[in-house]
Design an enzyme around this catalytic site. Sequence first.
Site, mmCIF file in Angstrom:
data_model
loop_
_atom_site.group_PDB
_atom_site.id
_atom_site.type_symbol
_atom_site.label_atom_id
_atom_site.label_comp_id
_atom_site.label_asym_id
_atom_site.label_seq_id
_atom_site.Cartn_x
_atom_site.Cartn_y
_atom_site.Cartn_z
ATOM 1 N N GLU A 107 3.335 10.621 -18.907
ATOM 2 C CA GLU A 107 4.505 11.479 -18.781
ATOM 3 C C GLU A 107 5.781 10.655 -18.687
ATOM 4 O OE1 GLU A 107 4.630 12.588 -14.153
ATOM 5 O OE2 GLU A 107 2.665 12.849 -15.088
ATOM 6 N N GLY A 172 2.653 3.607 -13.371
ATOM 7 C CA GLY A 172 2.123 2.352 -13.859
ATOM 8 C C GLY A 172 3.049 1.195 -13.487
ATOM 9 N N LEU A 227 9.926 -1.607 -2.565
ATOM 10 C CA LEU A 227 9.772 -2.283 -1.281
ATOM 11 C C LEU A 227 9.033 -1.404 -0.272
ATOM 12 C CD1 LEU A 227 10.316 -4.547 0.706
ATOM 13 C CD2 LEU A 227 12.684 -3.737 0.905
ATOM 14 N N HIS A 302 8.329 12.878 -2.339
ATOM 15 C CA HIS A 302 7.866 14.107 -2.972
ATOM 16 C C HIS A 302 6.413 14.320 -2.571
ATOM 17 C CE1 HIS A 302 10.906 14.923 -6.422
ATOM 18 N NE2 HIS A 302 11.499 14.282 -5.422
ATOM 19 N N CYS A 345 6.217 10.935 -9.443
ATOM 20 C CA CYS A 345 5.421 10.022 -10.245
ATOM 21 C C CYS A 345 3.984 10.487 -10.434
ATOM 22 C CB CYS A 345 5.421 8.639 -9.605
ATOM 23 S SG CYS A 345 7.065 7.987 -9.281
#
Length: 358
Positions: A107, A172, A227, A302, A345
């Site tokens: 995506e 990724g 981080l 999220h 993600c």
Amino acid sequence: MTNFVPENSLTTAFHAPTRISLRTNPAPIGSSLQPVGDAPFRGETDRTLALRQARDDDRGDERSIRPAPGPARRNVEVGLTAPEKVSISTDGTKKYLYRTSQNHFIESDLHPRRRPGDALHLVAGGCRMGCRFCATGRQGLQHSLSTNEILNQIGSLPERERLTNVVFMGMGEPLDNLDNLLPALEVLTSAWGFGWSPTRITVSTAGVASRLERFLEATQVHLAVSLHNPFPHERAEIMPVEKAWPIREVVEILRRYDFTHQRRVSFEYIVMSGLNDSPRHIRELCRLLDGIKCRINLIRFHKIPGSPYFSPDDRAMIAFRDALTAKGIHTTIRTSRGEDIQAACGLLSTAQNEAAQF
């Protein structure tokens, strides 16, 4: 690595010109080129062979890629693949779902702004970094995308002419696929390719220190380091990459490079309530990044299914930002977009890949 092979080692080769119609495929010709095989590129001539031949052999509204005679003969993968699905958020964010050559789903997100859009892209099908807060990490690594599959996400976008910035982040680990990422960046930034300024591109990494120097030497694009926690033992609990490549090692590499001019380095920090948002985290962030000209991007978490983490409220986010800013680190809060279309993600592709298994 982006590679070439002799003609007889593939079942499909360029015995005749492969024609690309500009009526149906108006994207820049460089976006559809991907050499394949086992032998490495040999200099700029090999990298640009098909591109230059396509331009030199212009035939009105069609272009041909013709094989050079003798040893210069090459096999390349051409053509754009349209996304299979697009989801549109109420805030204007678009998520495009693609099917890869190995029948997995990936995506990319398009984030429209007042000026033309900022596209979020990826360089792998799944991810092997295993970050606990990321849906993509649950997929594992399906396969690393080819250079063509990376560039396809730009060339196939209906909004490609409006793009101002591209970010390789979110699904990724880009440096885990460096051999295919670097040729894609070269196509994007070279005069013979898209001709973009490197300052239009940001590449994110969770901190693959063993490949970081090669990336920094080979490109001038911006860098974003994931981080998320400045304490090594706490970071390792949510980011297993810390055990292989400690964040302190990554920071020491960055200290050897100049980020005071056009090239920027930023640090991404997903704020998770009660986990990495205390005053001691602020103090340790300042110690860790002391002397590096950088920015910290604070990101709201999220929610993903089954995750124990959650984001603090707006007041806490602002207080965290202001505390870092007061200590001299330029800190911003990234605007959350596309939550209603699973724009975090890997959420959409994870659901699609799981559904495809049944």
